[in-house]
Design a protein around this motif. Structure first.
Motif, PDB file in Angstrom:
ATOM      1  N   GLY A  12      -3.564  -6.525  11.899  1.00 22.83           N
ATOM      2  CA  GLY A  12      -2.579  -5.884  11.030  1.00 22.83           C
ATOM      3  C   GLY A  12      -1.690  -6.850  10.274  1.00 22.83           C
ATOM      4  N   SER A  13      -1.960  -8.156  10.408  1.00 20.70           N
ATOM      5  CA  SER A  13      -1.076  -9.135   9.761  1.00 20.70           C
ATOM      6  C   SER A  13      -1.364  -9.320   8.267  1.00 20.70           C
ATOM      7  N   GLY A  14      -2.508  -8.799   7.783  1.00 20.45           N
ATOM      8  CA  GLY A  14      -2.783  -8.879   6.346  1.00 20.45           C
ATOM      9  C   GLY A  14      -3.986  -9.726   5.959  1.00 20.45           C
ATOM     10  N   LYS A  15      -4.783 -10.136   6.944  1.00 15.66           N
ATOM     11  CA  LYS A  15      -5.917 -11.028   6.676  1.00 15.66           C
ATOM     12  C   LYS A  15      -6.970 -10.386   5.767  1.00 15.66           C
ATOM     13  N   THR A  59      -6.606  -7.809   3.872  1.00 18.08           N
ATOM     14  CA  THR A  59      -5.980  -7.536   2.567  1.00 18.08           C
ATOM     15  C   THR A  59      -6.090  -8.768   1.681  1.00 18.08           C
ATOM     16  N   THR A  61      -2.580 -12.052  13.927  1.00 20.20           N
ATOM     17  CA  THR A  61      -2.806 -10.884  14.769  1.00 20.20           C
ATOM     18  C   THR A  61      -3.330  -9.716  13.940  1.00 20.20           C
ATOM     19  N   TYR A 108       0.856  -1.190   0.000  1.00 21.60           N
ATOM     20  CA  TYR A 108       0.000   0.000   0.000  1.00 21.60           C
ATOM     21  C   TYR A 108       0.888   1.234   0.000  1.00 21.60           C
ATOM     22  N   VAL A 136       3.547   0.397   2.910  1.00 19.67           N
ATOM     23  CA  VAL A 136       3.375  -0.699   3.863  1.00 19.67           C
ATOM     24  C   VAL A 136       3.272  -1.979   3.054  1.00 19.67           C
TER      25      VAL A 136
HETATM   26  N1  LIG Z   1      -5.923   0.821   2.374  1.00 16.25           N
HETATM   27  C1  LIG Z   1      -4.783   0.763   3.046  1.00 16.25           C
HETATM   28  N2  LIG Z   1      -3.828   1.702   2.908  1.00 16.25           N
HETATM   29  C2  LIG Z   1      -2.663   1.618   3.568  1.00 16.25           C
HETATM   30  N3  LIG Z   1      -2.356   0.643   4.430  1.00 16.25           N
HETATM   31  C3  LIG Z   1      -3.274  -0.323   4.625  1.00 16.25           C
HETATM   32  C4  LIG Z   1      -4.529  -0.323   3.951  1.00 16.25           C
HETATM   33  N4  LIG Z   1      -5.228  -1.415   4.341  1.00 16.25           N
HETATM   34  C5  LIG Z   1      -4.455  -2.068   5.217  1.00 16.25           C
HETATM   35  N5  LIG Z   1      -3.279  -1.425   5.387  1.00 16.25           N
HETATM   36  C6  LIG Z   1      -2.148  -1.874   6.233  1.00 16.25           C
HETATM   37  O1  LIG Z   1      -1.783  -3.171   5.782  1.00 16.25           O
HETATM   38  C7  LIG Z   1      -1.491  -4.013   6.903  1.00 16.25           C
HETATM   39  C8  LIG Z   1      -2.442  -5.216   6.887  1.00 16.25           C
HETATM   40  O2  LIG Z   1      -3.755  -4.759   7.145  1.00 16.25           O
HETATM   41  P1  LIG Z   1      -5.034  -5.704   7.153  1.00 16.25           P
HETATM   42  O3  LIG Z   1      -5.007  -6.554   5.949  1.00 16.25           O
HETATM   43  O4  LIG Z   1      -6.229  -4.858   7.366  1.00 16.25           O
HETATM   44  O5  LIG Z   1      -4.740  -6.611   8.434  1.00 16.25           O
HETATM   45  P2  LIG Z   1      -5.728  -7.519   9.319  1.00 16.25           P
HETATM   46  O6  LIG Z   1      -7.014  -7.674   8.585  1.00 16.25           O
HETATM   47  O7  LIG Z   1      -4.981  -8.789   9.502  1.00 16.25           O
HETATM   48  O8  LIG Z   1      -5.905  -6.813  10.614  1.00 16.25           O
HETATM   49  C9  LIG Z   1      -1.607  -3.140   8.132  1.00 16.25           C
HETATM   50  O9  LIG Z   1      -0.324  -2.641   8.426  1.00 16.25           O
HETATM   51  C10 LIG Z   1      -2.537  -2.030   7.679  1.00 16.25           C
HETATM   52  O10 LIG Z   1      -2.286  -0.866   8.409  1.00 16.25           O
END
Ligand SMILES: Nc1ncnc2c1ncn2[C@@H]1O[C@H](COP(=O)(O)OP(=O)(O)O)[C@@H](O)[C@H]1O
Ligand SMILES: [Mg+2]
Length: 230
Positions: A43-46, A48, A41, A13, A20
């Motif tokens: 912020g691990s990318g689930k 995404t 945990t 991202y 990130v």
């Molecule tokens: N749209 C976005 N823009 C920038 N960073 C993002 C975005 N979505 C998620 N992130 C970052 O990507 C990482 C994974 O996020 P995410 O997939 O939401 O994790 P989870 O669902 O496991 O909590 C985190 O560091 C989050 O801050």
């Protein structure tokens, strides 16, 4: 039969200084009918990963192949139709339509799809199983959070999609409703040979799935092969 292949997927991202890396070289494949838990945990990318599999966002690198379609190769409109036909989403922000009642919210994905007829008997079954039949004429703002979540679940199932992507679908539910919703997901998965990817924080729920994918820091941990009775 393999329905989903995720091959060497990265997701970054932002740009340069603000970037990130949410996923790093993630690869796995899923057979039709598998019920998969995704754990890791915060912020691990689930989320995404679910967004990429659902074609709501595109990988920075790598490929996502669903039923032989590389979803990156579909045009916008083709992707929309593909999603509607094949994928049911259950997210935490229920995204119900405020101007439609419960019944019409659930029937909505089918209404959109001109190639399909609305199976009213099936929708009635779903609403009854989820304890929403009495609420079918209510509007989303007249429902509790748990009820709205169940409406979102019924809506995701209404199309009998080949694949269901659920991001913490039981996160806002009490334990009894959680058991009911999981039961419905499982029976739907069996009955229609649906493939389910479900993000959950609930260890017991994860253990009750066919497979568990652990994501840490954007990377998939090696899968533990589960033995019968474990
Ligand atoms: N749209 C976005 N823009 C920038 N960073 C993002 C975005 N979505 C998620 N992130 C970052 O990507 C990482 C994974 O996020 P995410 O997939 O939401 O994790 P989870 O669902 O496991 O909590 C985190 O560091 C989050 O801050
Ligand atoms: Mg998330």
């Amino acid at each position: 039969m393999e329905v989903l292949q995720v091959k060497g997927v990265d997701k970054v991202y932002g740009t340069k200084d603000n970037s990130v890396q949410a996923l790093k070289n993630v690869s796995f494949s899923v057979n039709q009918g598998e019920f998969i838990a995704i754990v890791g945990t915060s912020g691990s990318g689930k989320s995404t990963l679910l967004n990429l599999v659902g074609g709501l966002d595109v990988p920075t690198r790598g490929e996502i192949i669903i039923r032989k379609h590389n979803i990156a190769s579909l045009k916008r409109k083709e992707l929309t139709i593909f999603r509607r036909r094949n994928i049911g989403f259950v997210f935490q922000n229920y995204s119900l339509m405020p101007v439609l009642n419960v019944y019409d919210n659930v029937a909505l994905p089918v209404t959109f799809d001109k190639g399909k007829h609305i199976d009213h008997a099936y929708i009635e079954d779903l609403l009854k199983e989820l304890g929403l039949w009495e609420k079918r004429k209510s509007f989303p703002n007249e429902l509790s959070g748990g009820q709205q979540q169940r409406v979102a679940m019924a809506r995701a199932l209404a199309n009998k999609p080949a694949m269901i992507l659920a991001d913490e679908p039981t996160g806002n539910l009490d334990s009894r409703t959680t058991v009911e919703v999981m039961g419905l997901l499982k029976s739907s998965c069996k009955k229609y040979s649906q493939t389910i990817l479900m993000v959950t924080h609930n260890e017991a729920l994860a253990q009750s799935c066919d497979r568990i994918l652990h994501i840490e820091d954007g990377m998939l941990l090696p899968e533990k092969v589960m033995k019968d009775g474990e």
